[in-house]
Design an enzyme around this catalytic site. Structure first.
Site, PDB file in Angstrom:
ATOM      1  N   CYS A  15       0.818  -1.203   0.000  1.00 34.57           N
ATOM      2  CA  CYS A  15       0.000   0.000   0.000  1.00 34.57           C
ATOM      3  C   CYS A  15       0.853   1.254   0.000  1.00 34.57           C
ATOM      4  CB  CYS A  15      -0.870   0.050   1.256  1.00 34.57           C
ATOM      5  SG  CYS A  15      -1.844  -1.419   1.539  1.00 34.57           S
ATOM      6  N   GLY A  44      -0.997   1.183  -4.978  1.00 41.25           N
ATOM      7  CA  GLY A  44      -2.255   0.520  -4.658  1.00 41.25           C
ATOM      8  C   GLY A  44      -3.394   1.052  -5.475  1.00 41.25           C
ATOM      9  N   ASN A 118       0.882   0.537   5.695  1.00 39.91           N
ATOM     10  CA  ASN A 118       1.528  -0.142   4.572  1.00 39.91           C
ATOM     11  C   ASN A 118       2.414  -1.227   5.160  1.00 39.91           C
ATOM     12  OD1 ASN A 118       4.316   0.683   2.367  1.00 39.91           O
ATOM     13  ND2 ASN A 118       2.859  -0.976   2.228  1.00 39.91           N
ATOM     14  N   GLY A 119       2.150  -2.479   4.779  1.00 45.86           N
ATOM     15  CA  GLY A 119       2.977  -3.565   5.287  1.00 45.86           C
ATOM     16  C   GLY A 119       2.120  -4.765   5.607  1.00 45.86           C
ATOM     17  N   TYR A 258      11.100  -2.984  -8.427  1.00 42.57           N
ATOM     18  CA  TYR A 258       9.842  -2.826  -9.142  1.00 42.57           C
ATOM     19  C   TYR A 258       8.883  -1.806  -8.540  1.00 42.57           C
ATOM     20  CZ  TYR A 258       5.065  -3.721 -10.561  1.00 42.57           C
ATOM     21  OH  TYR A 258       3.785  -3.556 -10.997  1.00 42.57           O
TER      22      TYR A 258
HETATM   23  P1  AMP Z   1       5.126 -12.210 -14.217  1.00 41.69           P
HETATM   24  O1  AMP Z   1       4.402 -11.861 -15.461  1.00 41.69           O
HETATM   25  O2  AMP Z   1       4.247 -12.903 -13.232  1.00 41.69           O
HETATM   26  O3  AMP Z   1       6.423 -12.934 -14.422  1.00 41.69           O
HETATM   27  O4  AMP Z   1       5.503 -10.842 -13.509  1.00 41.69           O
HETATM   28  C1  AMP Z   1       6.594 -10.074 -13.917  1.00 41.69           C
HETATM   29  C2  AMP Z   1       6.144  -8.733 -14.398  1.00 41.69           C
HETATM   30  O5  AMP Z   1       5.295  -8.114 -13.416  1.00 41.69           O
HETATM   31  C3  AMP Z   1       7.306  -7.807 -14.621  1.00 41.69           C
HETATM   32  O6  AMP Z   1       7.070  -7.125 -15.833  1.00 41.69           O
HETATM   33  C4  AMP Z   1       7.300  -6.860 -13.438  1.00 41.69           C
HETATM   34  O7  AMP Z   1       7.588  -5.534 -13.855  1.00 41.69           O
HETATM   35  C5  AMP Z   1       5.898  -6.960 -12.882  1.00 41.69           C
HETATM   36  N1  AMP Z   1       5.858  -7.145 -11.414  1.00 41.69           N
HETATM   37  C6  AMP Z   1       6.813  -7.598 -10.600  1.00 41.69           C
HETATM   38  N2  AMP Z   1       6.380  -7.630  -9.310  1.00 41.69           N
HETATM   39  C7  AMP Z   1       5.110  -7.187  -9.316  1.00 41.69           C
HETATM   40  C8  AMP Z   1       4.114  -6.953  -8.298  1.00 41.69           C
HETATM   41  N3  AMP Z   1       4.364  -7.191  -7.015  1.00 41.69           N
HETATM   42  N4  AMP Z   1       2.911  -6.480  -8.695  1.00 41.69           N
HETATM   43  C9  AMP Z   1       2.662  -6.222  -9.984  1.00 41.69           C
HETATM   44  N5  AMP Z   1       3.549  -6.408 -10.991  1.00 41.69           N
HETATM   45  C10 AMP Z   1       4.759  -6.886 -10.670  1.00 41.69           C
END
Ligand code: AMP
Length: 470
Positions: A15, A44, A118-119, A258
């Site tokens: 969050c 979020g 947040n957490g 990220y």
């Molecule tokens: P995936 O498609 O499941 O392998 O997720 C990797 C992609 O999602 C990458 O393009 C990242 O930039 C993005 N990503 C990584 N962690 C998260 C997260 N916690 N929430 C949303 N997107 C994410």
């Protein structure tokens, strides 16, 4: 304390929080909170809320949706007063209910309290069960209500002592902003896992998950809240109290990979620069022959830039992004996720046709995004696609507030780089080793939680035991 089995190993919410204490009773703090939350929207997208106080009465509004969907002139206008806190909540599977939107508001001996978190706590369920046995009633399923109840329960001791008592029993990550009728309080957990910083506009003070929200409201950055610190802001100014902290802090490394916005500075590290450096370090270890480097928009563009600079391979645009789509993870089901990637990104055939491409992304979680993008690039005529990831393989779930996936869903949990490479259909795949990633943030002077990459969590998620305690 072990409630991990009940939760599965599903990650809970990530969050963004914001708080402002404006000196000058005619200032509308809720308006600043609105713009602050807007700047934190990437943290979020499920729900948003603001609570404001005019010194006497706390009023609040929260709902499911993006910040501009939740608030209009009327709902924001009703939140009068010079002190406010706000919250944006990340989408998680299952917990989508307006009752769980924050800030939470409760009445206790100290008067009305509003809290935004947040957490994620690892012992929330155990604490909730204990308190329920003693007759406590809970309205939501979020950890935040456990924190609020613990503070309320100790309210006879005064606010700061009640917060300290709460910090003595909860285990997990928390960056909190708390509002009383005449005070704003910011709290960061003893490991400083989630970020929280303070800024200033004249005599007014602002608290925010990321410094980009300070910039959005015209506040000057003052400092980060320290691990284990409680800052209280009122008409007299700022006071600070510390609880005992473990030997080393453990800021979440995934914030830099990220989660955070590139224009934020967290605990002394510029997020954008750390990403460029991660890309450079990927290239230092690489000798692939290619014609063009492209990044997956938006979070991997800085790393792609760094890779291109270091390797000398030209940087180019290979993917167009639909600006009106949120983060791909919003869709809880795999089928929808794949449609989500296609809706969000498309290849630019003119730029990639006939070329050997280095494709940089910041992470592979389930493998959905990489697989789809590699396929798109090939269909657009790319001759070779070499996938480069500016972080290590995600092997483990996060129990401290980043919503990624369960162990079973994480492709890195049971598969090595070669298998993942085959699954995503790339010609080659390299991850950035953890030691290199840590070098991209070493200007900060703090230590990092690397649990998702190497399983070294600062707090045992099953027992709540704090590791490295004095
Ligand atoms: P995936 O498609 O499941 O392998 O997720 C990797 C992609 O999602 C990458 O393009 C990242 O930039 C993005 N990503 C990584 N962690 C998260 C997260 N916690 N929430 C949303 N997107 C994410």
């Amino acid at each position: 304390m072990a409630d991990i089995k009940d939760r599965g190993d599903r990650m809970e919410e990530a969050c963004g929080v914001f708080g402002i204490y404006a000196q000058g009773k005619d200032v509308r703090a809720a308006d600043a909170a609105y713009y602050g939350l807007f700047a934190l929207q990437h943290r979020g997208q499920e729900s948003a809320g603001i609570a404001a106080s005019d010194g006497e009465t706390i009023r609040s509004h929260r709902n499911l949706g993006l910040v501009p969907e939740v608030f209009d002139e009327e709902t924001l206008g009703a939140l009068t007063g010079h002190i406010a806190i706000g919250h944006v909540r990340y989408s998680t599977f299952g917990g989508k209910d307006v009752i769980n939107a924050q800030p939470l508001v409760a009445r206790c001996r100290m008067g009305t309290l509003a809290l935004a978190h947040n957490g994620n706590l690892v012992n929330a369920e155990a604490l909730r069960a204990q308190m329920q046995e003693q007759g406590a009633i809970f309205q939501t399923t979020v950890d935040t209500e456990v924190i609020l109840s613990l503070i309320a329960r100790e309210s006879g001791r005064g606010l700061i002592e009640a917060i300290k008592a709460m910090m003595g029993v909860v285990r997990g990550s928390y960056a909190l902003v708390l509002l009383t009728k005449d005070r704003l309080v910011g709290i960061r957990d003893p490991y400083g896992i989630r970020p929280l910083c303070m800024g200033r506009i004249g005599e007014s003070f602002v608290l925010a998950s990321e410094s980009c929200a300070l910039d959005a409201v015209g506040a000057q950055f003052v400092r980060d809240i320290r691990p284990g610190e409680i800052v209280a802001i009122d008409a007299e100014g700022v006071t600070s109290t510390h609880v005992k902290t473990p030997l080393g802090s453990r800021l979440c490394l995934f914030e830099f990979v990220y989660f955070a916005r590139p224009d934020s500075v967290i605990d002394g590290v510029n997020v954008y620069e750390s990403r460029v450096e991660a890309g450079r370090r990927l290239a230092m270890r690489d000798d692939v022959q290619a014609d063009m480097v492209i990044g997956v928009p938006d979070s991997a563009l800085a790393a792609a830039m760094g890779y291109a600079e270091e390797s000398g391979i030209p940087y180019g645009d290979g993917l167009a992004k639909n600006r009106y789509v949120g983060r791909t993870f919003i869709q809880p089901e795999q089928g929808m996720r794949e449609v989500g990637v296609r809706t969000k990104l498309n290849a630019l055939p003119r730029n990639v046709r006939g070329k050997r491409i280095v494709l940089v992304d910041d992470s592979i979680v389930r493998g959905t995004t990489s697989r789809k993008i590699v396929e798109m690039l090939r269909m657009a005529g790319a001759k070779e696609v070499h996938m480069r990831i500016s972080s290590p393989s995600v092997l483990n779930p996060c129990f401290f507030g980043i919503d990624t996936a369960t162990s079973e869903e994480l492709i890195g949990h049971d598969h090595g780089a070669d298998e993942i490479c085959r699954y995503i259909g790339a010609d080659s795949l390299h991850f950035l080793p953890l030691e290199d990633l840590l070098r991209t943030v070493n200007g900060s002077g703090c230590d990092f939680c690397t649990g998702c990459f190497d399983g070294r969590y600062p707090i045992d998620p099953a027992t709540g035991e704090m590791l490295g305690e004095e």
